[in-house]
Design an enzyme around this catalytic site. Structure first.
Site, PDB file in Angstrom:
ATOM      1  CB  THR A  41      -0.922   0.033   1.228  1.00  0.00           C
ATOM      2  OG1 THR A  41      -0.127  -0.040   2.410  1.00  0.00           O
ATOM      3  CG2 THR A  41      -1.878  -1.133   1.224  1.00  0.00           C
ATOM      4  CG  HIS A  63      -3.284  13.481   5.534  1.00  0.00           C
ATOM      5  ND1 HIS A  63      -4.226  13.966   4.671  1.00  0.00           N
ATOM      6  CD2 HIS A  63      -2.917  12.267   5.046  1.00  0.00           C
ATOM      7  CE1 HIS A  63      -4.432  13.088   3.691  1.00  0.00           C
ATOM      8  NE2 HIS A  63      -3.647  12.050   3.900  1.00  0.00           N
ATOM      9  CB  VAL A  94       5.228 -14.650   7.892  1.00  0.00           C
ATOM     10  CG1 VAL A  94       4.802 -15.464   9.113  1.00  0.00           C
ATOM     11  CG2 VAL A  94       6.536 -13.919   8.167  1.00  0.00           C
ATOM     12  CB  ILE A 151      -2.116   1.587   9.029  1.00  0.00           C
ATOM     13  CG1 ILE A 151      -1.761   0.918  10.360  1.00  0.00           C
ATOM     14  CG2 ILE A 151      -1.429   2.932   8.885  1.00  0.00           C
ATOM     15  CD1 ILE A 151      -2.193   1.683  11.579  1.00  0.00           C
ATOM     16  CB  CYS A 199      10.323  11.845 -19.632  1.00  0.00           C
ATOM     17  SG  CYS A 199       9.821  11.291 -21.269  1.00  0.00           S
ATOM     18  CB  CYS A 235      15.163   6.108 -21.142  1.00  0.00           C
ATOM     19  SG  CYS A 235      13.825   6.017 -19.920  1.00  0.00           S
TER      20      CYS A 235
END
Length: 471
Positions: free
Chosen positions: A53, A62, A185, A347, A414, A454
């Site tokens: 994530t 924040h 795990v 979370i 770029c 590239c």
């Protein structure tokens, strides 16, 4: 220090093992490493840090103005924002304090703004204020028609999420933490005073255990016999617009939030692009990070109202990330003293901001379960390569190029990434495990051509580094 991607885990008993090398897990490992004498392992199922994530979010630092007052999340976001702002400045993590405008588009949303202002006050954030439509228009001249007002939140910032996770992990490893990658795990059992972790690479022994497995935190929790929460992945699709769109927006433009989240936003990035998103789709598959035509179409429709001119700009990329949502309004962080185990679950998107405060909180909980902690020390400072457009990049620095011509040799035109930066990333404390990992460390192949020009050269440099044992 050790970063190991293959082979059996070391035949030792660790004092503490952290499962999950995302932004929270790496922050916890770094915090624990400040206490001399601990033998610490950080284990990760993927081949790199920040692969779950943590790699695909809206990259916002924040203030916590809209958290649930009195919640653990509210406190940790507020404390974490202050900690991370200082740490970023010290470590070279790009941050831009652009501020946010929470824009009301109808009477119902306008009526909600005073409540959100009061909520910000209850969360200890006192800099927010209400704006009328004229001031909103003056602050954001390219905004779509119909904005009735806004809540100004000047403390909101944009940050590089990739560099943050890598900085934590680098400091942890340099301070002695063993980082075991490709180490999923599958089972947890006990033997006397030790947990036995059955992984895809063999058995790992540890006295104390921290579960920071993100999307899989509920699965790991059940391996320890608990059933306190379920992670329901919430997919967020995003569109990245080209750097030529950057002048269209000055702030993070937020809608009035709903029960599913903060809604679709338009925000600049520290890499010089503009983000539109995310969607908020609850999915069953914890690997469902694909984008959909329907999702992109819905984003474009909402983006047209917020910033109509944005839709005329070139799209650099689309991507999707998964948030570790649960049915709870708060983080699920708890200690199980009898098991010498701490769960760090639920979370959500604020985890990046709260990461350092979560790490301090988890360390206190471990001490409460009996972990003997020596006095903390300052670990060796780290200075990360700059990926932000608002700060000098190597190709702009004549002094750097004069000392080392590799910083003047651009490979990715770029994003203006040089051979020197790619070389440095491949030789770093935690080298990338794939070309994608190299992209997050340098921005190579991250621009409008997405590696069309590239890509072959970057791949060759990566493979050459891997052959030399640095990649």
């Amino acid at each position: 220090m050790a970063v190991v991607r293959r082979g059996a885990p070391p035949d030792v008993t660790y004092d503490v093992t952290v499962i999950g090398a995302g932004v929270v897990g790496t922050a916890v490992a770094r915090e624990l490493a400040r206490h001399p004498g601990l033998r610490i392992a950080l284990v990760e199922a993927a081949d790199d840090v920040g692969e779950g994530t943590s790699k695909a979010n809206t990259a916002i630092l924040h203030t916590g103005f809209d958290a649930v007052p009195g919640s653990l999340e509210s406190r940790l976001v507020r404390e974490g924002q202050a900690r991370l702002a200082v740490y970023a400045a010290e470590s070279g993590i790009p941050v831009e304090p652009v501020g946010a405008l929470l824009v009301a588009w109808d009477d119902e949303q306008l009526a909600a703004l005073p409540q959100l202002l009061a909520k910000a006050e209850r969360n200890g954030y006192h800099a927010a204020r209400l704006l009328g439509p004229a001031e909103v228009r003056a602050r954001e001249p390219h905004l779509g028609p119909g904005a009735l007002g806004a809540l100004d939140v000047p403390g909101e910032s944009i940050i590089c999420p990739w560099t943050t996770t890598l900085a934590y992990a680098t400091q942890a490893v340099r301070a002695g933490v063993d980082l075991l990658l490709n180490c999923r795990v599958g089972r947890v059992s006990s033997s006397g005073e030790a947990h036995l972790l059955t992984t895809g690479r063999g058995t790992l022994r540890t006295r104390y255990l921290v579960n920071a497995a993100g999307l899989h935190a509920d699965t790991v929790d059940r391996l320890l016999g608990h059933d306190a929460f379920t992670v329901t992945p919430r997919r967020g699709q995003l569109i990245v617009y080209d750097k030529l769109a950057r002048d269209l927006v000055r702030h993070i433009l937020l809608p009035v939030p709903t029960a599913l989240g903060k809604g679709v936003l338009v925000a600049p990035t520290v890499h010089g692009n503009v983000l539109l998103g995310p969607t908020a789709e609850e999915v069953d598959d914890k690997s469902a990070t694909g984008t959909t035509a329907e999702g992109i179409a819905a984003l474009r429709e909402k983006g047209h109202r917020i910033l109509p001119e944005l839709l005329d700009e070139e799209v650099t990329a689309v991507y999707a990330g998964l948030r570790a949502a649960t049915d709870q309004d708060d983080y699920r962080i708890s200690a199980h003293k009898e098991q010498r185990y701490v769960t760090v679950g639920g979370i959500r998107s604020t985890g990046l901001t709260a990461s350092m405060a979560i790490a301090a909180h988890v360390t206190e909980l471990l001490a409460g379960t009996g972990l003997d902690l020596s006095a903390p020390r300052d670990v060796e400072p780290v200075r990360m390569p700059n990926l932000g457009e608002a700060f000098p990049r190597p190709y702009r620095r004549a002094d750097l190029i004069a000392a080392d011509p590799a910083y003047g040799e651009i490979v990715c035109h770029c994003e203006r990434v040089t051979r020197g930066e790619i070389r440095d990333a491949l030789a770093a404390t935690i080298p990338p495990g794939s070309p994608e990992g190299l992209r997050r460390r340098t921005r190579a192949r991250n621009g409008r051509c997405q590696g069309f020009y590239c890509g072959a050269q970057v791949r060759e440099l990566y493979e050459r580094g891997a052959e030399m044992g640095t990649g």
